[in-house]
Design a protein around this motif. Structure first.
Motif, PDB file in Angstrom:
ATOM      1  N   ALA A   1       0.725  -1.347  -0.129  1.00 44.20           N
ATOM      2  CA  ALA A   1      -0.067   0.118  -0.157  1.00 44.20           C
ATOM      3  C   ALA A   1       0.924   1.273   0.128  1.00 44.20           C
TER       4      ALA A   1
ATOM      5  N   THR B   1       0.873   3.895  -3.248  1.00 42.78           N
ATOM      6  CA  THR B   1       0.349   5.138  -3.003  1.00 42.78           C
ATOM      7  C   THR B   1       1.532   6.093  -2.726  1.00 42.78           C
TER       8      THR B   1
ATOM      9  N   VAL C   1      -2.160   5.210   7.879  1.00 45.43           N
ATOM     10  CA  VAL C   1      -3.013   4.076   7.786  1.00 45.43           C
ATOM     11  C   VAL C   1      -4.087   4.554   8.581  1.00 45.43           C
TER      12      VAL C   1
ATOM     13  N   SER D   1      -2.155   6.273   3.181  1.00 44.00           N
ATOM     14  CA  SER D   1      -1.921   5.142   2.134  1.00 44.00           C
ATOM     15  C   SER D   1      -2.968   3.991   2.105  1.00 44.00           C
ATOM     16  N   SER D   2      -3.950   3.865   3.325  1.00 40.78           N
ATOM     17  CA  SER D   2      -4.725   2.578   3.365  1.00 40.78           C
ATOM     18  C   SER D   2      -5.809   2.680   4.151  1.00 40.78           C
TER      19      SER D   2
ATOM     20  N   GLY E   1      -5.525   6.322  -1.228  1.00 37.12           N
ATOM     21  CA  GLY E   1      -5.369   5.269  -0.805  1.00 37.12           C
ATOM     22  C   GLY E   1      -5.934   3.867  -1.373  1.00 37.12           C
ATOM     23  N   VAL E   2      -5.621   2.949  -0.453  1.00 35.83           N
ATOM     24  CA  VAL E   2      -6.155   1.767  -1.077  1.00 35.83           C
ATOM     25  C   VAL E   2      -7.053   0.986   0.294  1.00 35.83           C
ATOM     26  N   TYR E   3      -7.929   0.180  -0.237  1.00 39.65           N
ATOM     27  CA  TYR E   3      -8.593  -0.559   0.668  1.00 39.65           C
ATOM     28  C   TYR E   3      -8.079  -1.977   1.018  1.00 39.65           C
ATOM     29  N   VAL E   4      -7.618  -2.132   2.344  1.00 36.96           N
ATOM     30  CA  VAL E   4      -6.909  -3.656   2.622  1.00 36.96           C
ATOM     31  C   VAL E   4      -7.867  -4.292   3.621  1.00 36.96           C
TER      32      VAL E   4
END
Lengths: 456, 456
Positions: B124, B128, B133, B208-209, B241-244
Motif C-alpha cells: 500500500a 500510493t 493508515v 496510504s490505506s 489510498g487503497v482498501y486492505v
C-alpha cells in the motif's frame, strides 16, 4: 537450466498472476523443473540429478524420511496452537537450551527468520528503552518493514537509511578497511562500532542493539576476526544496548566445531539475544528467538501478551526435535568439520593454480570462494563468478554467488554433503577455470559470455 | 481444566524457560493436556472428549487425514523454496484466484497472517507513496512492529498511537455511536472515515490505506452495516489510498454464503489488497496477500526483490490445495450456512429467555453472543461471560470471549461443526444461564465467582 529458477524480481510477481500468464513466462525461459530431492541431490522432470551446494534450509538433507515421518505422525495427532498446553514445545525448548550458554534460557517460537528478527528488535527496544540499532554494512535481516530499515542490502535500494540506524563497516579482512596484514583486526573493527556509538551519543541518540549475523552471508561469507564480537558487546553494553546474534543462516552446527557460529568467538562471548530460523525445520516454517530472563521479563512486564498463531505448535516442534535428532545421530557436525575442511583445502589448492581465485574462507560447510580480476587491486570478478555458476549448472551442480559484488561463490549445502561431492565440485571448478585460461589467451573473456542468457 | 491452556502473558514466557521451571508452572495450575484432536473434538490425556467451538485455524477439522496425507506425500518429494520452479504454487494461486474478483490476480505467499499484513502495508505504501493508515478501533492486525503500530487493541497498552495512524470508530451497531435504530448506519459510519481523512489532510498527511478485518473479531464479532465498505473504499480511493481487507480470521468460506467475508458487502465492492492466513493451511503456517497488477507492478518497479524463504514452498501449497479440496468435497460452506444458521437461531431463542443475552450476531460459523448487565444500559457483562466460559469448560465445551470488554461469547469452530454440536452447546448455555437466575435470586452473583481461579 535449473538456475533460471533463480527468479528475478520482475518475473517473481508475474509468476503469481493467473495461470495463463505465469505459465507463459515460466517455461518460455526454461522448461526444466525440479520435481523431487533427496539428501544433497535434486532431480528434474527427466530424472536428471543435480548436486545441491546451496540449500542450507534443507539442513539434514532434502526430504529426510525421519523428518517426514515425525511431521506426519504429529499432524495425525494434534496441530493446534500454543494456547493449548503441549509437551513438544517444552521438550524442544529444553533441547535448544542445551546447545546455548545458560543465560539464554527463554525461547519464543515463531514461523520465520524475519518474524524472529522483528521480535528480537521488539525485545531489545523494550528492554533497553532505546530505539537505535547498529548494523553491519551489506547486512540483510529479513523482508519485514522493521527489518528492511536495518538491512543496508535492502534499504540502500529502497527508502534509504533511517535516522535511528547506524551502519558499521563490515569486518571483512579481504576487502575492508583493515585487512589480513593488520595486527589486530578484531580490535580495529570493534573500535569502528565504538566510534559509531560515540557519534550517536553526541546526537543525543541511544543504542538499543548491535544486530549482526554471526557470519555475514549476503555480505560475502565473512568470518569475523578474533575478538571482534566480545569487544563489540562490551561497547554496546556500556551504551545500555544488547547484542543480537542473527544465527538464521549459520546455526544448527553448520560451522561444525560448534552448534552456533557465535561460539567461534570463544567462551567469553555470549549474545543477549539469538535468532534462529532457516535450517531449524529442514524446510518447514519454524524459527525462534532465545534470550535471557531479564530481557524476557522486561518484555512481559507491561502485561501485554505475545501470541503467535502458528509459532511453537506441536507439529513444528516435532519437526524441530527430529532435525536435532538427525544432526546428532548422523554426526552432521562431524561431517561438516570433515567435508567442509576437505572442500576448503581443495579450494585453497585451486587458489594456488588460478589467479581468478582471490580468497577462500569459511568454517565447516559455510565457505566462500571470492573471484577477483587481479589479486593486487582485488577488483571483484562479478561476471566471471556469474559465468562460473552458469557453467557449473551445465555440469549439474547448483551453486550461487553472494557478497556486495556477487563475486563470492558460496557453499552452504545440506549437511550430508560428502567428500565425493566436495571433490566433484572442486574438480569441475578447476576444469572450468582452466578452460578460461585458454580462452583468455585466444579471445576476449568478456566476449565469450552470453550475458543476456544468465538469469542470476 | 483445558482453559488454563489460555496462557496469560506472564506464564507464556515462563513456559519457555528451561524444562524444570516451565513444568512446575504448567502443571501446578492444571494437569490436563490436550493430546490429540479430530474434527471438532479435542481429547485430553485420559481420552476425555471436548467440543471445540473456537479453533478457526483447524478450518476443515483437526487432523483431517486428507491434509496429513497431502503434506506427507509432498514432504517426501520436495520441500524446497520458491527459487526453484514448482507447479504447486501456480496451481494454488490459480485456485485462489477463482475465489476472488478478477482484479485480485497477483499472489504473494508468506508464513503467517502477520507477515501478510506487513507485506500489505508495504504494498500500500509503495503503490500510493503515502504513509498514513486508517484502522478501526479495537483492531488487531498482528504481532510485528509495523502491525502493533496499526492495532489499537495493542498500541493502547504499549507505546501509544503513532502520528500516521488514524483510528476510526468501530461500526458496531450494538455499542457504537450509530445503532440498529439508525436509518443508514453504513453511510453514517463510512462518513466517520471520510471525516478522519479530511482531518488528516488538514494536517498535511496522506492516507496510504484503510486497513480492516472484513468482520472485526477482537473488536467483538462485528458485522459491518450494509454499504459501509463500498463507501469507505470511495473515500479512501479519493484520498489516493487503497482498501486492505484483512480476511485472516474470516476467509475460506467461514461465512458460508461467500468464500470471503468482504463479499457480504455486495458485488460492487472489491478491496485492493486482501490478506489471508489462519485457516489456509488447517494449522500449517501459510498465509497470502492477493492484490492487483497495478499495485504489484508498483511494488516491483524499483527492481528490489521480495523473497520469502518458506513462503509458497511445495509442501505449504500442497496443504493449501488439500484444504480447498476438502472445503469443496465436504461442502463445508453449505455446512456453515446450515449449522451456523441453526446455531444463531438457537442463540436468538436464548436471547428471548435470558436477560443476560443482549445481542446475537453473526454469519455462517462466525457468531457472537454478547452478554450485558442489563439491556437498557448495555453494560458489558464481562465477569458473567468469563464465568460462562468456565462453566462450559466443565461441560467439556471449549469456547472463549472477545470484544473490547471480553463480554462476547465467540463461536468460530472448525467448519465441520454439526447440528448436534450446535444443539449441545446451546442447551448447555441455556442450563447454565437458567441456573444463574436462581443463583442471582438467592445470593450475590459476584460472590459466587471464584475469579482467582479463572485463567482466561
Amino acid at each position: 537450466c535449473i538456475l533460471s529458477a533463480y527468479i528475478m524480481n520482475e518475473t517473481y510477481s508475474l509468476l503469481f498472476k493467473r495461470l495463463e500468464s505465469s505459465c507463459r513466462l515460466f517455461f518460455s525461459h526454461d522448461p526444466v523443473k525440479i520435481m523431487r530431492a533427496r539428501g544433497q541431490y535434486l532431480y528434474d522432470e527427466n530424472g536428471m540429478q543435480y548436486l545441491d551446494c546451496i540449500s542450507n534450509v534443507q539442513h539434514v538433507g532434502h526430504c529426510h524420511p525421519s523428518i517426514t515421518q515425525a511431521a506426519a505422525a504429529q499432524m495425525d495427532l494434534l496441530y493446534s496452537n500454543t494456547r493449548f498446553l503441549h509437551d513438544n514445545i517444552v521438550l524442544y525448548a529444553n533441547r535448544l537450551a542445551a546447545t546455548l550458554p545458560k543465560k539464554l534460557c527463554v525461547f519464543y517460537f515463531v514461523n520465520s527468520g524475519s518474524e524472529a528478527n522483528d521480535l528480537a528488535l521488539r525485545l531489545a527496544r523494550q528492554y533497553t528503552r532505546h530505539q537505535d540499532v547498529i548494523v553491519l554494512d551489506y547486512a540483510y535481516h529479513g523482508h519485514l518493514t522493521s527489518l528492511i530499515d536495518i538491512s543496508p542490502y535492502k534499504f540502500r535500494k529502497l527508502e534509504g537509511q533511517k535516522e535511528g540506524v547506524h551502519v558499521a563497516p563490515l569486518p571483512d579482512t579481504y576487502h575492508g578497511i583493515y585487512r589480513e596484514d593488520h595486527l589486530d583486526p578484531g580490535q580495529a573493527y570493534a573500535d569502528t562500532v565504538k566510534s559509531l556509538i560515540e557519534e550517536a551519543h553526541k546526537k543525543g541518540r541511544k543504542i538499543s542493539s548491535f544486530f549482526a549475523e554471526s557470519l555475514p552471508s549476503v555480505g560475502g561469507q565473512i568470518i569475523f576476526p578474533t575478538g571482534y564480537c566480545k569487544r563489540v558487546a562490551e561497547s554496546v553494553h556500556e551504551a545500555g544496548g544488547v547484542y543480537v546474534a542473527d544465527e538464521i543462516q549459520t546455526g544448527f552446527g553448520r560451522v561444525g566445531s560448534h552448534f552456533w557460529a557465535f561460539q567461534l568467538q570463544g567462551e567469553d562471548f555470549c549474545p543477549d539475544i539469538v535468532t534462529m530460523g532457516k535450517p531449524m525445520g529442514n524446510g518447514h516454517p519454524i524459527a525462534c528467538v532465545a534470550t535471557t530472563e531479564e530481557i524476557a521479563d522486561a518484555f512481559t512486564a507491561n502485561g501485554v501478551e505475545y501470541f503467535n498463531t502458528f509459532g511453537g505448535n506441536p507439529v513444528s516442534c516435532a519437526i524441530g526435535l527430529a532435525v536435532l535428532d538427525v544432526i546428532e545421530k548422523e554426526d552432521l557436525r562431524g561431517n561438516a568439520v570433515r567435508v567442509g575442511g576437505h572442500l576448503k583445502q581443495l579450494l585453497l589448492q585451486l587458489q594456488t593454480k588460478h589467479p581468478l581465485v582471490g580468497d577462500v574462507r569459511g568454517v565447516g560447510l559455510f565457505i566462500g570462494m571470492e573471484l577477483v580480476k587481479d589479486r593486487v587491486s582485488r577488483k571483484p570478478a562479478t561476471e566471471e563468478a556469474a559465468h562460473l555458476v552458469r557453467r557449473l549448472k551445465e555440469e549439474r551442480i547448483v551453486i550461487s554467488t553472494d557478497g556486495p559484488w556477487d563475486s563470492v561463490i558460496k557453499f552452504k549445502p545440506p549437511m550430508c554433503f560428502s567428500i565425493e561431492d566436495a571433490e566433484r565440485v572442486s574438480t569441475c571448478i578447476d576444469q572450468i577455470l582452466g578452460g578460461w585460461l585458454t580462452l583468455k589467451n585466444t579471445s576476449s573473456l568478456q566476449h565469450s559470455f552470453p550475458f543476456d542468457e544468465i538469469y542470476i
